[in-house]
Design an enzyme around this catalytic site. Structure first.
Site, mmCIF file in Angstrom:
data_model
loop_
_atom_site.group_PDB
_atom_site.id
_atom_site.type_symbol
_atom_site.label_atom_id
_atom_site.label_comp_id
_atom_site.label_asym_id
_atom_site.label_seq_id
_atom_site.Cartn_x
_atom_site.Cartn_y
_atom_site.Cartn_z
ATOM 1 N N GLU A 1 -0.375 -30.982 19.155
ATOM 2 C CA GLU A 1 -1.618 -30.445 18.602
ATOM 3 C C GLU A 1 -2.194 -29.524 19.666
ATOM 4 O O GLU A 1 -2.837 -29.981 20.608
ATOM 5 C CB GLU A 1 -2.592 -31.596 18.287
ATOM 6 C CG GLU A 1 -2.109 -32.543 17.202
ATOM 7 C CD GLU A 1 -2.317 -31.989 15.790
ATOM 8 O OE1 GLU A 1 -3.165 -31.082 15.625
ATOM 9 O OE2 GLU A 1 -1.634 -32.448 14.865
ATOM 10 N N CYS B 1 -11.095 -27.024 19.531
ATOM 11 C CA CYS B 1 -9.832 -26.314 19.298
ATOM 12 C C CYS B 1 -9.862 -25.446 18.047
ATOM 13 O O CYS B 1 -9.240 -24.404 18.011
ATOM 14 C CB CYS B 1 -8.681 -27.295 19.222
ATOM 15 S SG CYS B 1 -8.934 -28.544 17.959
HETATM 16 P P1 NAD Z 1 -4.440 -29.897 28.803
HETATM 17 O O1 NAD Z 1 -3.190 -29.453 28.159
HETATM 18 O O2 NAD Z 1 -4.787 -29.337 30.139
HETATM 19 O O3 NAD Z 1 -4.441 -31.501 29.010
HETATM 20 C C1 NAD Z 1 -4.181 -32.386 27.949
HETATM 21 C C2 NAD Z 1 -3.665 -33.708 28.510
HETATM 22 O O4 NAD Z 1 -2.448 -33.484 29.225
HETATM 23 C C3 NAD Z 1 -4.604 -34.429 29.478
HETATM 24 O O5 NAD Z 1 -4.599 -35.809 29.177
HETATM 25 C C4 NAD Z 1 -3.963 -34.174 30.828
HETATM 26 O O6 NAD Z 1 -4.192 -35.217 31.742
HETATM 27 C C5 NAD Z 1 -2.497 -34.091 30.509
HETATM 28 N N1 NAD Z 1 -1.757 -33.259 31.462
HETATM 29 C C6 NAD Z 1 -2.246 -32.304 32.278
HETATM 30 N N2 NAD Z 1 -1.252 -31.753 33.012
HETATM 31 C C7 NAD Z 1 -0.121 -32.368 32.638
HETATM 32 C C8 NAD Z 1 1.249 -32.228 33.018
HETATM 33 N N3 NAD Z 1 1.645 -31.338 33.919
HETATM 34 N N4 NAD Z 1 2.130 -33.028 32.419
HETATM 35 C C9 NAD Z 1 1.753 -33.916 31.487
HETATM 36 N N5 NAD Z 1 0.482 -34.084 31.088
HETATM 37 C C10 NAD Z 1 -0.445 -33.330 31.652
HETATM 38 O O7 NAD Z 1 -5.580 -29.627 27.746
HETATM 39 P P2 NAD Z 1 -7.130 -29.786 27.924
HETATM 40 O O8 NAD Z 1 -7.626 -28.745 28.880
HETATM 41 O O9 NAD Z 1 -7.480 -31.204 28.188
HETATM 42 O O10 NAD Z 1 -7.633 -29.439 26.442
HETATM 43 C C11 NAD Z 1 -7.872 -28.151 26.027
HETATM 44 C C12 NAD Z 1 -6.755 -27.619 25.165
HETATM 45 O O11 NAD Z 1 -6.465 -28.535 24.137
HETATM 46 C C13 NAD Z 1 -7.140 -26.343 24.456
HETATM 47 O O12 NAD Z 1 -6.059 -25.451 24.480
HETATM 48 C C14 NAD Z 1 -7.429 -26.798 23.034
HETATM 49 O O13 NAD Z 1 -7.285 -25.810 22.075
HETATM 50 C C15 NAD Z 1 -6.447 -27.894 22.871
HETATM 51 N N6 NAD Z 1 -6.890 -28.799 21.837
HETATM 52 C C16 NAD Z 1 -6.189 -28.892 20.686
HETATM 53 C C17 NAD Z 1 -6.635 -29.739 19.685
HETATM 54 C C18 NAD Z 1 -5.907 -29.911 18.388
HETATM 55 O O14 NAD Z 1 -6.232 -30.851 17.692
HETATM 56 N N7 NAD Z 1 -4.965 -29.077 18.041
HETATM 57 C C19 NAD Z 1 -7.779 -30.471 19.884
HETATM 58 C C20 NAD Z 1 -8.456 -30.354 21.085
HETATM 59 C C21 NAD Z 1 -8.000 -29.525 22.053
#
Ligand code: NAD
Length: 462
Positions: free
Chosen positions: A216, A249
Site C-alpha cells: 500500500e 496517502c
Molecule cells: P516509509 O516507507 O518510510 O516507512 C514505512 C514503514 O517501513 C515504517 O514502519 C518503517 O519503520 C519501515 N521501514 C523504514 N525503512 C525501512 C527499511 N529500510 N526496510 C524495511 N522497513 C523499513 O513510509 P512513511 O514515511 O512511514 O509513510 C509515508 C508513505 O506511506 C507515503 O509515501 C504515503 O503515501 C504512504 N502511505 C500509503 C498508504 C496507503 O494506504 N496506500 C497509507 C499511508 C501512507
C-alpha cells in the site's frame, strides 16, 4: 510480547508466533471472533489514550483521530464480525460430468504468520485495519508500528497484549534495523504500507522466501476540477487535503483546472481554509503539525516552486506549515515531482479534461484520482481513461470509509487491496478441495491403454 528487538530476539519472536499458529489455535471461528471483539473493546476503552498519543505524535485533533483512525478500525472489525460466518463458509462448485461421481468445494484457509508494517501518518488505522483482515482469516500476526509515531507505537505495544492473544499477535517496535531483521524471517504474507522506496526493499526481501506481498504505497493523487459547485468542490478539497495536515496517502496532491475556473477556484480554496481553520490556522486546535524537521524542511522548500496565492507562513519550531495554495507552478518543479504529503496545494491549469487526463496518465499511476464535475459524460470519460487505485467523483479521500470498496493502488501506487471482504481475501487462500468416493472407479475409462472406443467415449464426455 517482545521487548528485545535485536535480530536473534526478532527471530525468536517470529518462531514463537509460528509455533502458536502451527498449534492450530488461531483457526477456530471462536478464537477469531474473540480477537475481533477484543480489538473493538480496546478501541472503545483506550480511545482517550490512543487519541492522546496521536496528539503527541501528530498534533491530531481528537475528533479527527476518532473519524480517521479509531472509528475506521472499529467499523472494519464490526463488519468482519458480522460477516465472518458468511466469509468463511465453504462453497460447493459443480463438477464436470466426466469426473462424476465427486464433489468439489472451495474453503478459505488462513495463510499462516503474517507481517504487518505500518507508516506513521495514520499509525493506529494502518496497523490495525489490516490486522482485522488477518485475524478474521485466522492468521497469527507480527506487527511493526512506525518509529516516527513513537507515542502511538509505545501505546499500541503496551495495550495490544492486554486485549488480544499475546502469543498469536506480537508487536515488534523499532525502525529500519528491526524491520530489516523482521524481513529476514519467513512469513506467509507481508502487508506493507509506506513509501515507494521502502516498498521496493520489502518486495526484494519477500522474494528471498517467495512470500506474497501487499504493498500500500503513495503517489501524487490528482484532483481535476471541471465545473459543478465550485464552493462545495473547494470545501471538499480543502477538507481532504488538510486532514492530518496533508499527511494522507489519498489526499488530493495537486489540482488541475481550466484557465477560466482557476481564479474563482483559488479564491474559494482560500475561503474554505478560513471557514475551517480561521484567519490564522496556527491557532486552530483542528489543524495538525508536520511529523518531523526533515519533512518540514522538504515542504518549506516547495513554497518557492510557485506563486503563493494564499497561506505560505511557516514555523519550524512548531513544525507548522500554513495551508497554502500555489499557482504558476511548473510541471517540472520539485513540488510536482514528489508526493507532497503536506498542506500545500498546487493549482495548475490545462485546456480541458482531455489535457488533464493526458497529464495524469503521463505520470506514475496514483493511489486515487478525483474528478469534480457535474457532467455524467465527463465522469464516465474520466473513469475509462484514467489509471489509478481508485476513482472518486466530487469527493476526495472519503471513498476509503466504504468497507466493501477495495482500497489499494495500481502500478507504482501499490499492489493488492484490502478493507471489508477484500481484507479477508488478502489474508486467505481460497483452497480448492476435490473429493471422490472409492466405490466406483469411473476414472478407469481415461487410463491407458487407449483405444478407439475409449476415445469416442471421452471425446463425447469432455
Ligand atoms: P516509509 O516507507 O518510510 O516507512 C514505512 C514503514 O517501513 C515504517 O514502519 C518503517 O519503520 C519501515 N521501514 C523504514 N525503512 C525501512 C527499511 N529500510 N526496510 C524495511 N522497513 C523499513 O513510509 P512513511 O514515511 O512511514 O509513510 C509515508 C508513505 O506511506 C507515503 O509515501 C504515503 O503515501 C504512504 N502511505 C500509503 C498508504 C496507503 O494506504 N496506500 C497509507 C499511508 C501512507
Amino acid at each position: 510480547m517482545s521487548v528485545r528487538t535485536d535480530a536473534p530476539a526478532v527471530a525468536d519472536t517470529v518462531a514463537a508466533v509460528r509455533k502458536i499458529y502451527d498449534s492450530g489455535r488461531t483457526r477456530p471461528l471462536a478464537w477469531r471472533r474473540d480477537q475481533l471483539q477484543a480489538l473493538i473493546r480496546l478501541l472503545t476503552e483506550a480511545e482517550a489514550e490512543l487519541s492522546a498519543a496521536l496528539r503527541r505524535d501528530l498534533g491530531k485533533n481528537a475528533l479527527e483521530s476518532y473519524l480517521t483512525e479509531i472509528s475506521i478500525v472499529r467499523s472494519e472489525a464490526g463488519h468482519a464480525l458480522s460477516r465472518l460466518g458468511e466469509w468463511t463458509r465453504s462453497r460447493r462448485v459443480p463438477v464436470p460430468l466426466g469426473l462424476l461421481p465427486a464433489s468439489a468445494r472451495t474453503e478459505p484457509q488462513p495463510l499462516g504468520v503474517v507481517l504487518i508494517i505500518a507508516p506513521w501518518n495514520y499509525p493506529v488505522q494502518l496497523l490495525l485495519a489490516p490486522l482485522v483482515g488477518a485475524l478474521a482469516a485466522g492468521n497469527a500476526a507480527v506487527l511493526k508500528p512506525s518509529e516516527l509515531a513513537p507515542a502511538t507505537s509505545r501505546t499500541l505495544a503496551r495495550l495490544l497484549p492486554g486485549y488480544l492473544d499475546p502469543e498469536a499477535v506480537t508487536v515488534v517496535e523499532g525502525g529500519r534495523e528491526e524491520s530489516t531483521a523482521l524481513l529476514a524471517e519467513r512469513f506467509n504474507h507481508i502487508f506493507f504500507t509506506g513509501g515507494e522506496q521502502v516498498g521496493k526493499v520489502v518486495l526484494r526481501a519477500a522474494a528471498e522466501h517467495l512470500t506474497p506481498v501487499t504493498l500500500e504505497l503513495g503517489g501524487k493523487s490528482p484532483a481535476v476540477v471541471m465545473g459543478g459547485n465550485l464552493r462545495a468542490a473547494a470545501r471538499r478539497l480543502v477538507y481532504a487535503k488538510l486532514l492530518n495536515a496533508g499527511q494522507t496517502c489519498v489526499a488530493p496532491d495537486y489540482v488541475l483546472t481550466t484557465e477560466a475556473l482557476a481564479p474563482s477556484l483559488v479564491k474559494q480554496l482560500a475561503r474554505a481554509v478560513r471557514e475551517m481553520f480561521g484567519e490564522d490556522p496556527a491557532k486552530s486546535a483542528d489543524f495538525g503539525r508536520i511529523v518531523n524537521e526533515g519533512h518540514f524542511d522538504r515542504l518549506a522548500s516547495y513554497l518557492a516552486d510557485g506563486t503563493v496565492a494564499s497561506g505560505g507562513r511557516t514555523d519550524r519550531e512548531q513544525l507548522y506549515i500554513e495551508p497554502t495554495v500555489l499557482t504558476k507552478v511548473s510541471p517540472d518543479a520539485a513540488v510536482m515531482q514528489e508526493e507532497i504529503f503536506g498542506p500545500i496545494l498546487p493549482v495548475l491549469t490545462v485546456a480541458d479534461l482531455g489535457e488533464a487526463m493526458s497529464f495524469i496518465n503521463s505520470r506514475p499511476a496514483p493511489l486515487a484520482a478525483y474528478l469534480y464535475s457535474s457532467s455524467d459524460a465527463e465522469q464516465r470519460r474520466f473513469e475509462h481513461g484514467i489509471r489509478a487505485g481508485s476513482i472518486s467523483h466530487n469527493a476526495s479521500t472519503i471513498q476509503l470509509a466504504v468497507p466493501e470498496l477495495p482500497f489499494g493502488g495500481a502500478g507504482a501506487s501499490g499492489m493488492g487491496a484490502y478493507h471489508g471482504k477484500h481484507s479477508f481475501d488478502t489474508f486467505s487462500q481460497l483452497r480448492p478441495v476435490f473429493s471422490k468416493g472409492t466405490l466406483l472407479d469411473t476414472l478407469r475409462v481415461a487410463y491407458p491403454r487407449y483405444s478407439a472406443a475409449k476415445t469416442r467415449i471421452l471425446r463425447r464426455l469432455l
